[in-house]
Design a protein around this motif. Structure first.
Motif, mmCIF file in Angstrom:
data_model
loop_
_atom_site.group_PDB
_atom_site.id
_atom_site.type_symbol
_atom_site.label_atom_id
_atom_site.label_comp_id
_atom_site.label_asym_id
_atom_site.label_seq_id
_atom_site.Cartn_x
_atom_site.Cartn_y
_atom_site.Cartn_z
ATOM 1 N N GLU A 25 0.900 4.177 -2.859
ATOM 2 C CA GLU A 25 0.741 5.596 -2.529
ATOM 3 C C GLU A 25 1.894 6.408 -3.101
ATOM 4 N N GLU A 59 0.827 -1.204 0.000
ATOM 5 C CA GLU A 59 0.000 0.000 0.000
ATOM 6 C C GLU A 59 0.865 1.259 0.000
ATOM 7 N N GLU A 60 1.959 1.248 0.753
ATOM 8 C CA GLU A 60 2.872 2.392 0.779
ATOM 9 C C GLU A 60 3.493 2.621 -0.593
ATOM 10 N N GLY A 71 -4.505 -1.814 -8.384
ATOM 11 C CA GLY A 71 -3.655 -2.424 -7.382
ATOM 12 C C GLY A 71 -2.723 -3.460 -7.986
#
Length: 66
Positions: A7, A3-4, A53
């Motif tokens: 981002e 997820e990091e 994703g």
């Protein structure tokens, strides 16, 4: 951790899109590929990764036969 990274990819993509395409690279080919199209393809990869994703099993494939 993934997820990091997504981002960070989103942030870098936004920064990239905020900058104008360098005029000196328009109509410049690298190995018969137009720089503008290469830039667009790279953005497409980043946009897809940001919106859909990624997973450890993701197999990146080049679009447009590249």
């Amino acid at each position: 951790m993934l997820e990091e990274k997504l981002e960070a990819l989103s942030r870098v993509t936004a920064e990239h899109m905020a900058m104008p395409f360098p005029p000196g690279f328009r109509r410049v080919d690298v190995e018969d590929r137009d720089m503008l199209m290469l830039d667009a393809a790279a953005y497409g990869y980043a946009a897809d990764a940001s919106s859909m994703g990624l997973s450890p099993n993701t197999n990146a494939q080049a679009p447009y036969g590249w």
